[in-house]
Write a protein that holds these residues in place. Structure first.
Motif, PDB file in Angstrom:
ATOM      1  N   LEU A 173      -1.907   0.567  -4.978  1.00  0.00           N
ATOM      2  CA  LEU A 173      -1.894  -0.776  -4.416  1.00  0.00           C
ATOM      3  C   LEU A 173      -1.119  -1.676  -5.369  1.00  0.00           C
ATOM      4  O   LEU A 173      -1.541  -1.891  -6.508  1.00  0.00           O
ATOM      5  CB  LEU A 173      -3.319  -1.316  -4.232  1.00  0.00           C
ATOM      6  CG  LEU A 173      -4.189  -0.672  -3.153  1.00  0.00           C
ATOM      7  CD1 LEU A 173      -5.597  -1.250  -3.207  1.00  0.00           C
ATOM      8  CD2 LEU A 173      -3.584  -0.905  -1.776  1.00  0.00           C
ATOM      9  N   LEU A 174       0.016  -2.172  -4.939  1.00  0.00           N
ATOM     10  CA  LEU A 174       0.811  -3.056  -5.772  1.00  0.00           C
ATOM     11  C   LEU A 174       0.480  -4.491  -5.372  1.00  0.00           C
ATOM     12  O   LEU A 174       0.677  -4.886  -4.221  1.00  0.00           O
ATOM     13  CB  LEU A 174       2.297  -2.787  -5.560  1.00  0.00           C
ATOM     14  CG  LEU A 174       2.737  -1.318  -5.672  1.00  0.00           C
ATOM     15  CD1 LEU A 174       4.235  -1.201  -5.459  1.00  0.00           C
ATOM     16  CD2 LEU A 174       2.315  -0.728  -7.008  1.00  0.00           C
ATOM     17  N   PRO A 175      -0.037  -5.298  -6.287  1.00  0.00           N
ATOM     18  CA  PRO A 175      -0.547  -6.627  -5.924  1.00  0.00           C
ATOM     19  C   PRO A 175       0.558  -7.595  -5.519  1.00  0.00           C
ATOM     20  O   PRO A 175       1.649  -7.622  -6.103  1.00  0.00           O
ATOM     21  CB  PRO A 175      -1.247  -7.092  -7.207  1.00  0.00           C
ATOM     22  CG  PRO A 175      -0.565  -6.337  -8.305  1.00  0.00           C
ATOM     23  CD  PRO A 175      -0.212  -4.999  -7.726  1.00  0.00           C
ATOM     24  N   LEU A 176       0.255  -8.413  -4.516  1.00  0.00           N
ATOM     25  CA  LEU A 176       1.138  -9.472  -4.049  1.00  0.00           C
ATOM     26  C   LEU A 176       0.364 -10.783  -4.057  1.00  0.00           C
ATOM     27  O   LEU A 176      -0.789 -10.829  -3.619  1.00  0.00           O
ATOM     28  CB  LEU A 176       1.637  -9.189  -2.627  1.00  0.00           C
ATOM     29  CG  LEU A 176       2.402  -7.887  -2.396  1.00  0.00           C
ATOM     30  CD1 LEU A 176       2.699  -7.713  -0.904  1.00  0.00           C
ATOM     31  CD2 LEU A 176       3.690  -7.872  -3.191  1.00  0.00           C
ATOM     32  N   LYS A 177       1.005 -11.860  -4.512  1.00  0.00           N
ATOM     33  CA  LYS A 177       0.354 -13.165  -4.485  1.00  0.00           C
ATOM     34  C   LYS A 177       0.344 -13.760  -3.085  1.00  0.00           C
ATOM     35  O   LYS A 177      -0.509 -14.581  -2.762  1.00  0.00           O
ATOM     36  CB  LYS A 177       1.048 -14.120  -5.465  1.00  0.00           C
ATOM     37  CG  LYS A 177       0.829 -13.755  -6.925  1.00  0.00           C
ATOM     38  CD  LYS A 177       1.460 -14.801  -7.845  1.00  0.00           C
ATOM     39  CE  LYS A 177       1.200 -14.456  -9.301  1.00  0.00           C
ATOM     40  NZ  LYS A 177       1.798 -15.460 -10.225  1.00  0.00           N
ATOM     41  N   ARG A 178       1.332 -13.380  -2.284  1.00  0.00           N
ATOM     42  CA  ARG A 178       1.420 -13.824  -0.897  1.00  0.00           C
ATOM     43  C   ARG A 178       1.818 -12.639  -0.034  1.00  0.00           C
ATOM     44  O   ARG A 178       2.305 -11.635  -0.537  1.00  0.00           O
ATOM     45  CB  ARG A 178       2.441 -14.966  -0.758  1.00  0.00           C
ATOM     46  CG  ARG A 178       2.042 -16.255  -1.445  1.00  0.00           C
ATOM     47  CD  ARG A 178       0.882 -16.916  -0.745  1.00  0.00           C
ATOM     48  NE  ARG A 178       1.305 -17.695   0.407  1.00  0.00           N
ATOM     49  CZ  ARG A 178       0.520 -17.999   1.425  1.00  0.00           C
ATOM     50  NH1 ARG A 178      -0.708 -17.540   1.478  1.00  0.00           N
ATOM     51  NH2 ARG A 178       0.969 -18.738   2.420  1.00  0.00           N
ATOM     52  N   PRO A 179       1.613 -12.708   1.275  1.00  0.00           N
ATOM     53  CA  PRO A 179       1.912 -11.560   2.133  1.00  0.00           C
ATOM     54  C   PRO A 179       3.366 -11.113   2.042  1.00  0.00           C
ATOM     55  O   PRO A 179       4.289 -11.933   2.022  1.00  0.00           O
ATOM     56  CB  PRO A 179       1.594 -12.088   3.545  1.00  0.00           C
ATOM     57  CG  PRO A 179       0.634 -13.209   3.323  1.00  0.00           C
ATOM     58  CD  PRO A 179       1.024 -13.827   2.031  1.00  0.00           C
ATOM     59  N   GLY A 180       3.568  -9.799   1.986  1.00  0.00           N
ATOM     60  CA  GLY A 180       4.904  -9.241   2.011  1.00  0.00           C
ATOM     61  C   GLY A 180       5.419  -9.177   3.441  1.00  0.00           C
ATOM     62  O   GLY A 180       4.706  -8.746   4.346  1.00  0.00           O
ATOM     63  N   MET A 229       0.845  -1.184   0.000  1.00  0.00           N
ATOM     64  CA  MET A 229       0.000   0.000   0.000  1.00  0.00           C
ATOM     65  C   MET A 229       0.884   1.239   0.000  1.00  0.00           C
ATOM     66  O   MET A 229       1.802   1.364   0.813  1.00  0.00           O
ATOM     67  CB  MET A 229      -0.925   0.000   1.222  1.00  0.00           C
ATOM     68  CG  MET A 229      -1.992   1.080   1.193  1.00  0.00           C
ATOM     69  SD  MET A 229      -3.051   1.036   2.665  1.00  0.00           S
ATOM     70  CE  MET A 229      -3.755  -0.599   2.533  1.00  0.00           C
ATOM     71  N   LEU A 230       0.612   2.157  -0.917  1.00  0.00           N
ATOM     72  CA  LEU A 230       1.379   3.388  -1.051  1.00  0.00           C
ATOM     73  C   LEU A 230       0.514   4.562  -0.646  1.00  0.00           C
ATOM     74  O   LEU A 230      -0.589   4.742  -1.164  1.00  0.00           O
ATOM     75  CB  LEU A 230       1.853   3.564  -2.497  1.00  0.00           C
ATOM     76  CG  LEU A 230       2.598   2.372  -3.117  1.00  0.00           C
ATOM     77  CD1 LEU A 230       2.915   2.651  -4.576  1.00  0.00           C
ATOM     78  CD2 LEU A 230       3.864   2.065  -2.341  1.00  0.00           C
ATOM     79  N   MET A 231       1.008   5.391   0.296  1.00  0.00           N
ATOM     80  CA  MET A 231       0.205   6.480   0.835  1.00  0.00           C
ATOM     81  C   MET A 231       0.986   7.780   0.784  1.00  0.00           C
ATOM     82  O   MET A 231       2.141   7.874   1.213  1.00  0.00           O
ATOM     83  CB  MET A 231      -0.209   6.160   2.274  1.00  0.00           C
ATOM     84  CG  MET A 231      -0.935   4.836   2.414  1.00  0.00           C
ATOM     85  SD  MET A 231      -1.843   4.697   3.960  1.00  0.00           S
ATOM     86  CE  MET A 231      -3.151   5.875   3.679  1.00  0.00           C
ATOM     87  N   ASN A 232       0.326   8.803   0.223  1.00  0.00           N
ATOM     88  CA  ASN A 232       0.935  10.110   0.040  1.00  0.00           C
ATOM     89  C   ASN A 232       0.735  10.986   1.274  1.00  0.00           C
ATOM     90  O   ASN A 232      -0.360  11.069   1.832  1.00  0.00           O
ATOM     91  CB  ASN A 232       0.309  10.804  -1.175  1.00  0.00           C
ATOM     92  CG  ASN A 232       0.886  12.178  -1.417  1.00  0.00           C
ATOM     93  OD1 ASN A 232       2.100  12.361  -1.378  1.00  0.00           O
ATOM     94  ND2 ASN A 232       0.029  13.165  -1.645  1.00  0.00           N
ATOM     95  N   ASN A 233       1.804  11.622   1.710  1.00  0.00           N
ATOM     96  CA  ASN A 233       1.776  12.542   2.846  1.00  0.00           C
ATOM     97  C   ASN A 233       1.536  13.961   2.323  1.00  0.00           C
ATOM     98  O   ASN A 233       2.232  14.419   1.403  1.00  0.00           O
ATOM     99  CB  ASN A 233       3.121  12.458   3.590  1.00  0.00           C
ATOM    100  CG  ASN A 233       3.135  13.236   4.888  1.00  0.00           C
ATOM    101  OD1 ASN A 233       2.236  14.023   5.187  1.00  0.00           O
ATOM    102  ND2 ASN A 233       4.181  13.027   5.664  1.00  0.00           N
ATOM    103  N   ASP A 234       0.569  14.673   2.929  1.00  0.00           N
ATOM    104  CA  ASP A 234       0.307  16.046   2.502  1.00  0.00           C
ATOM    105  C   ASP A 234       1.294  17.044   3.092  1.00  0.00           C
ATOM    106  O   ASP A 234       1.168  18.255   2.890  1.00  0.00           O
ATOM    107  CB  ASP A 234      -1.124  16.456   2.859  1.00  0.00           C
ATOM    108  CG  ASP A 234      -1.356  16.574   4.366  1.00  0.00           C
ATOM    109  OD1 ASP A 234      -0.434  16.246   5.148  1.00  0.00           O
ATOM    110  OD2 ASP A 234      -2.466  16.983   4.763  1.00  0.00           O
TER     111      ASP A 234
END
Length: 599
Positions: free
Chosen positions: A353-360, A338-343
């Protein structure tokens, strides 16, 4: 309640696992037959099933007996009992010198701490002493202490006709109001059976070290968690509660993991010059962002900042992903990065959201292609569950290649609505040796050519060192002598010897049980010697690799005394005492509930 499979369950008893692999001289224990009793039904059955004698491991049965006697000794020392309490532990024929050498050499000293080491041979020649007299002299530095803790770890066992010999590591510390005195030693103990009771017949000191710490509290570090976070309701209602309590209250279908795989991130999210902290949590528990106040305390702004996610989160990074000068947030969940921008004021908005087949499991950021923005490497521990040909467990145990596929996501800028990242793992050559049950990774320019190389710490097998050559990677771990075939948990770079070259420290696991079992002649007798050595290496502990002038690394782990990091999870080079030399801080331990005296 039992938890679903986690490799931590394999590792929780490294020695026990090795024992399972070695319960018979051929390697594997025999499976139960129709003539054997039914599965475990009560405590007595449980004890019978784990009795090492059933599989011919009398040495481990001897260890269990030794361990019981050493616990009695540890209790007597911790309670500062008199000589009478020691009666019965030693034989009448006990012989041995002093347990403390007469001559010491100060190997380190500063304002607060002094480390002295003694000559073990000097202790052996101080004349014969009775057992109670020797123990009294050894514990004399702790007289008057408010608390004494002593722990014995048996790392070598040799049964004999009369009883046996053991090699034992000892760590004891006494706490006073203004100081603490720690004694570390290695004893070779000869045991004798008297009227079927095991007794100490001789002690020889193999090594001795004493550490004296003088501070206002007698401790170098103090737990300030409640002082910093205690004003927040979330601290008392959530963070202060132990995992054992949450396991009993949360539905297991939420996927709550209790093995401490959740990380945290530190950074200045609101630009006030003070570091803040983001705490990742397991499924069913919201992540927390604590912003630092001017007085050193911190306030919970998780909801207001938009980061109180309930998804299970194992890793987070505060990094500037859009080059606007503030700290953005990247974190791993079971399904995405998950990518979140700071104001710029500490309020975050999701930007990808960068997809993952298994948990990172962990994240490492770097500008690998030198294009001016940060890229992301994520370690994927488990193999894809959707693949019917994959095993759920690491095989072979010391060289597993059936783990998850790590990923390198290249930062390609942004659109008005989202940040654009591309999976370039295969394109840049990072698909080689990329199914290794990876726990952590770190970037560093190890070859001093101007671009960043990548080291990956793997559980259940050798690690990777990917050399970066113009944005293309090649695994050179074998050539560089840094494969470190153990249970890799974390990696840290630092110039430990101040020669201008970056050294490498890897967290693994130290196992006294593993030492005992794998060093015995009957351990996996039908395997090749290389296989036996691979298992022995698993028990050794942490590794320090020193960069040499030829471009490779020298393994200086044992010579530097840095293997014994206990059950290590993470480590970092840091100058704790501001003397210009990098020290090593190690996070270690295991879920023990109320047990807190492990070594």
């Amino acid at each position: 309640m039992t938890d679903r499979f986690n490799p931590g369950q394999w590792r929780w008893a490294m020695g026990a696992v090795l024992a399972v692999l070695a319960l018979t001289p051929t390697g594997w224990s025999q499976a139960p037959t129709v003539d054997q009793p039914a599965p475990i039904g009560d405590v007595a059955d449980a004890k019978r099933m784990v009795d090492p004698r059933r599989d011919g491991w009398d040495s481990e049965a001897f260890h269990d007996e030794v361990n019981g006697r050493l616990k009695v000794l540890a209790k007597a020392v911790a309670e500062q009992a008199d000589e009478a309490a020691l009666l019965g532990l030693a034989s009448e024929s006990y012989k041995g010198g002093s347990l403390i050498p007469n001559k010491f050499v100060a190997v380190y000293s500063d304002t607060n701490t002094k480390v002295e080491r003694g000559d073990a041979a000097d202790a052996a020649h101080t004349g014969g002493k009775g057992f109670a007299e020797a123990i009294a002299a050894w514990t004399k530095p702790w007289q008057g202490a408010s608390k004494v803790r002593v722990k014995f770890k048996t790392v070598g066992v040799t049964p004999t006709d009369f009883a046996g010999r053991t090699e034992v590591l000892i760590e004891g510390v006494g706490f006073f109001d203004d100081r603490s005195i720690q004694q570390n030693a290695t004893w070779a103990i000869q045991w004798k059976r008297v009227n079927n009771v095991l007794k100490i017949d001789q002690i020889k000191v193999s090594s001795y070290e004493r550490v004296t710490t003088v501070t206002a509290t007698g401790r170098l570090l103090s737990d300030c968690s409640e002082a910093v976070l205690g004003r927040n309701p979330s601290f008392a209602k959530q963070l202060k509660i132990g995992s054992h309590d949450w396991i009993s209250r949360l539905d297991r279908n939420l996927g709550l993991q209790t093995f401490g795989h959740q990380g945290l991130a530190v950074g200045d999210v609101n630009g006030d010059g003070l570091d803040d902290v983001y705490v990742c949590q397991g499924s069913g528990l919201p992540n927390r962002l604590f912003v630092q106040n001017g007085d050193g305390s911190a306030r919970d702004v998780s909801a207001a900042a938009g980061v109180d996610w309930l998804e299970p989160t194992r890793s987070a990074l505060f990094i500037d992903l859009d080059n606007d000068g503030d700290q953005d947030l990247a974190l791993t969940t079971d399904a995405h990065i998950m990518l979140m921008n700071n104001d710029g004021k500490g309020v975050f908005t999701r930007k990808g959201l960068l997809p993952l087949k298994r948990p990172g499991f962990s994240l490492a950021a770097a500008d690998y292609d030198i294009d001016g923005d940060l890229d992301l490497y994520v370690c994927i521990y488990f193999s894809p569950s959707a693949d019917p040909n994959e095993l759920a467990q690491p095989v072979p145990y010391f060289n597993a290649t059936n783990g998850g596929r790590n990923m390198l996501w290249r930062n390609d800028g942004q659109t008005a609505d989202e940040w654009v990242f591309k999976d370039v793992t295969d394109d840049v050559g990072l698909n080689h040796n990329n199914r290794r049950w990876s726990f952590a990774a770190a970037w560093e320019d190890v070859d001093n050519d101007g671009d960043l190389d990548l080291y990956v710490a793997n559980d259940f097998g050798p690690n990777n060192l990917y050399q970066n050559d113009g944005g293309r990677f090649k695994d050179v771990a074998k050539q560089a002598n840094v494969r470190d075939r153990s249970f890799g948990m974390s990696v840290a770079f630092g110039d430990a010897n101040r020669d201008g070259l970056m050294d490498l420290y890897v967290s693994n696991m130290f196992s006294s049980a593993g030492f005992r079992i794998t060093s015995q002649p009957r351990f996996r007798v039908k395997d090749f010697n290389e296989t036996r050595k691979a298992f022995q290496y698993l028990a050794r502990g942490n590794s320090l690799f020193q960069r040499n002038a030829l471009g490779g690394y020298d393994d200086v782990s044992i010579a530097s005394g840095t293997t014994m990091g206990r059950w290590s999870w993470a480590s970092q080079f840091v100058d704790l005492n501001n003397d210009g030399w990098l020290d090593i801080a190690i996070a270690n331990g295991w879920q023990t509930n109320e047990l807190n005296d492990d070594l």
